[in-house]
Scaffold this active site. Structure first.
Site, PDB file in Angstrom:
ATOM      1  N   GLU A 167     -21.001 -63.954  68.138  1.00  0.00           N
ATOM      2  CA  GLU A 167     -21.861 -63.685  69.391  1.00  0.00           C
ATOM      3  C   GLU A 167     -23.200 -63.298  68.793  1.00  0.00           C
ATOM      4  O   GLU A 167     -23.080 -62.322  68.011  1.00  0.00           O
ATOM      5  CB  GLU A 167     -21.071 -62.528  70.049  1.00  0.00           C
ATOM      6  CG  GLU A 167     -22.072 -62.254  71.630  1.00  0.00           C
ATOM      7  CD  GLU A 167     -21.501 -61.237  72.195  1.00  0.00           C
ATOM      8  OE1 GLU A 167     -20.560 -61.354  73.229  1.00  0.00           O
ATOM      9  OE2 GLU A 167     -21.520 -59.973  71.960  1.00  0.00           O
ATOM     10  N   TYR A 195     -28.743 -65.321  74.866  1.00  0.00           N
ATOM     11  CA  TYR A 195     -27.399 -64.883  74.288  1.00  0.00           C
ATOM     12  C   TYR A 195     -26.644 -66.226  74.043  1.00  0.00           C
ATOM     13  O   TYR A 195     -26.784 -67.294  74.626  1.00  0.00           O
ATOM     14  CB  TYR A 195     -26.586 -64.112  75.642  1.00  0.00           C
ATOM     15  CG  TYR A 195     -25.190 -63.950  75.296  1.00  0.00           C
ATOM     16  CD1 TYR A 195     -24.788 -62.831  75.000  1.00  0.00           C
ATOM     17  CD2 TYR A 195     -24.281 -65.085  75.626  1.00  0.00           C
ATOM     18  CE1 TYR A 195     -23.093 -62.611  74.695  1.00  0.00           C
ATOM     19  CE2 TYR A 195     -23.020 -64.974  75.354  1.00  0.00           C
ATOM     20  CZ  TYR A 195     -22.430 -63.760  74.851  1.00  0.00           C
ATOM     21  OH  TYR A 195     -21.094 -63.531  74.765  1.00  0.00           O
TER      22      TYR A 195
END
Lengths: 383, 294
Positions: free
Chosen positions: A189, A101
């Site tokens: 993101e 992530y």
């Protein structure tokens, strides 16, 4: 401005990040066409401005064309947290060895950019933050200094990414930061950022929010404005340049200034009503903007009464009152209106409104009583 | 007494030759603000109703001795205007302009900290600052504020600030200084900057705070209040019913990921001993009560 995944990937690709080849589809036929060109297996992915797509059944692995047709059929029209799927992104499936992530956003408290990197990707980052906060490595970047390769190397180490992912990740981190800054993003993101079976670090998903205030230096961002999720009322208000947010109640709200508008919505709620919207018409409150505001609210079928809450500062009460009267001449209203007018020359303004008052156009002495009157009208407990 | 600006403050208006700058610059001068110069490189040597125009802030400072600047430049030019003002030698900059990109704000905020640590920036996207009876810089209608104190006001919202000033005036309560810190994600001046200044100002006896959803500035203020403030405070926080994920007019007014809610802010302030009203009127009444007990 929120981007769909495919727009986010195009945005990332412009900054040199590796994304999978794919195509957009609005129908089952188009989905099949794209998949045939790409060659199966492919992923069939719902394009919506909300999270939790996977759980809702909006992301499927299609081994062959029959799968593509079946899943496209199922996903198109699917309701994911109130967002109905109208478009699909079909992309070449990847072999996933590991998932990470990464994101950049502004830390308003530190007034610096915050980067978050985790070796635990592919799951909700909020969940990781809650259950295993140490699994997220954070870095605060001073906008003046920027992010160096050295910073990235230390950061990747701190996040404990495996050796074979380090070079590829560092490269992507630098490009992602550049995209975030040069692209004026509020948020970038990648979840998951993957390591493929053959050792490449690759962007598998993209969540991007761009700063609407930066459009003056990004001509191409205008196209994203058209793909924002807005209900019919919000579309109408947006096209008139109004600051409007649709809510679910019956009392239409018009106020001047964002703070006062927010506060008016709160007060309607406090006195037992349900606001239909937030609408800030700005400081001036002239006839044109008032007309536009009344038109938008008048077209909301749920609205049963309207509360206009205006505080005159530089703009005087007389000007505001005349603006309201003017606007009411132009729009045939369905619902009764309560006006609270205060501030500069409020008495003079109220005097102008006086001869026009009726059951359908009432004046309120304060913000609270105005909200009460409007709520009573909406509930039909007072004529 | 007042904070940040007073009757002696000499102000330069960057953008005085534009329509907004001219309108509010002249209104501010009519109020009594010492509007000593405007800047516009293309119109240097001319004047706006007797106010001389200089090519740069540096020149204007040299010629007039100004210590403050007010920016009415359109959003694309604000980043360079802020840095020009700091380099030009003023120590207080008020940026009124709305719609400045957040990355620009983050950049010049940190640039000022690094290179011009003594410069205080207010805004962008703020109504400005008024020390009633002394100095009004920005877009506040001066006559709605009663001079003299004992209340200092700090607020993230323009119209709610006017509302507060007006309600206090109606009750015969004056204000030392009213600071509109604005509704953007990276405000140059924070609640804490203002609270600290009010705490240090002998004429300010109580403070009224107006916050709204988004970010954690109110929570940080609450912590500061617990540790540092001796003066009583009343507060109001707008946006209790705001839906998550939507920007409520201001770029910074957004509840995201469950953070930045009005409830959390109100609770934090209450826990710090602040008297929190459920609407602006209630906050005004609480302040009147506080003032009557001073």
């Amino acid at each position: 401005m929120d981007l769909f995944e495919y727009q986010g990937k195009e945005f990332f690709a412009e900054y040199g990040m590796p994304v999978s080849p794919g195509g957009l589809a609005f129908s089952v036929e188009e989905a099949v066409g794209v998949a045939e060109n790409l060659g199966c297996p492919v992923m069939v992915k719902a394009q919506v401005h909300t999270g939790g797509r996977g759980k809702a059944g909006g992301v499927k692995f299609a081994a062959d064309i029959n799968d593509v047709a079946e899943y496209a059929e199922k996903i198109l029209g699917l309701d994911i947290s109130g967002h109905v799927v109208e478009r699909l992104w079909i992309e070449k499936a990847s072999d996933i060895a590991d998932e990470y992530y990464v994101s950049f956003t502004l830390d308003r408290s530190a007034k610096k950019h915050l980067g978050m990197l985790s070796a635990e990707g592919g799951v909700e980052i909020e969940k990781v933050a809650e259950e295993n906060p140490d699994a997220i490595a954070r870095i605060w970047v001073d906008p003046v200094e920027g992010l160096s390769e050295g910073n990235c190397r230390n950061w990747v180490k701190e996040a404990a990414l495996p050796e074979q992912a380090i070079e590829g990740t560092v490269e992507i981190l630098l490009k992602l930061y550049k995209a975030y800054v040069d692209g004026d993003a509020d948020l970038v993101e990648i979840n998951p950022l993957i390591l493929t079976d053959d050792g490449r670090v690759h962007v598998l998903d993209a969540k991007v929010t761009l700063d609407g205030n930066s459009v003056f230096r990004h001509e191409t961002y205008k196209e994203f404005d058209e793909t924002q999720t807005r209900d019919e009322r919000e579309k109408a208000a947006h096209s008139k340049g109004l600051q409007y947010v649709g809510l679910e109640g019956e009392v239409g709200v018009i106020a001047n200034g964002a703070g006062l508008a927010m506060s008016t919505v709160d007060v309607v709620n406090q006195v037992g009503g349900r606001p239909a919207n937030f609408l800030d018409i700005g400081g001036g409150a002239n006839a044109d903007v008032m007309t536009a505001a009344l038109e938008v609210i008048n077209n909301d079928p749920d609205v049963k009464s309207i509360f206009i809450n205006i505080f005159g500062g530089i703009t005087r009460g007389e000007e505001i009152a005349n603006g309201i009267i003017d606007a009411l001449d132009r729009v045939e209203m369905r619902s009764p209106i309560v006006i609270r007018l205060d501030g500069t020359n409020a008495d003079e303004g109220r005097e102008i409104l006086e001869p026009h008052l009726s059951q359908a156009l009432q004046l309120a002495p304060t913000m609270l009583t105005g909200a009460e009157q409007a709520v009573a009208l909406a509930k039909g407990t007072k004529n | 007494m007042s904070i940040f600006v007073n009757a002696e403050t000499k102000v330069i208006y960057q953008g005085l030759t534009g329509s907004q700058g001219r309108y509010y610059g002249l209104l501010n001068r009519d109020y009594g603000t010492k509007v000593v110069a405007g800047t516009n490189p293309k119109k240097a040597g001319t004047d706006v109703e007797g106010i001389p125009i200089f090519a740069s802030v540096a020149e204007a400072v040299e010629e007039t001795g100004a210590t403050a600047s007010c920016i009415f430049i359109p959003a694309p030019g604000v980043r360079s205007a802020v840095l020009e003002a700091a380099q030009g030698g003023v120590d207080f900059i008020v940026a009124i302009t709305e719609g400045v990109p957040a990355h620009d704000e983050a950049l010049f905020y940190n640039q000022l900290r690094k290179d011009f640590p003594n410069v205080q920036l207010l805004g962008p996207n703020c109504p400005g600052i008024i020390s009633p009876g002394e100095c009004n810089i920005g877009i506040t209608a001066g006559h709605i504020a009663l001079p003299g104190g004992p209340v200092g006001i700090v607020s993230r919202s323009g119209t709610l600030t006017y509302q507060a000033l007006y309600e206090l005036k109606e009750k015969g309560i004056g204000c030392t200084t009213c600071v509109g810190i604005g509704g953007d994600p990276v405000p140059g001046t924070s609640f804490i900057d203002c609270l600290a200044a009010f705490e240090a100002d002998p004429d300010t006896k109580a403070v009224m705070m107006i916050g709204e959803i988004g970010g954690s500035a109110e929570e940080e203020a609450a912590e500061f209040i617990s540790n540092n403030m001796t003066k009583p405070i009343s507060a109001y926080v707008a946006g209790v019913t705001a839906p998550a994920g939507k920007k409520m007019g201001h770029a910074g007014a957004i509840v995201s990921g469950g953070r930045g809610t009005a409830q959390a802010k109100m609770e934090a302030l209450e826990a710090a001993g602040v008297r929190v009203g459920n609407n602006p009127t209630e906050a005004g009444e609480l302040m009147a009560e506080i003032v009557s007990q001073l």
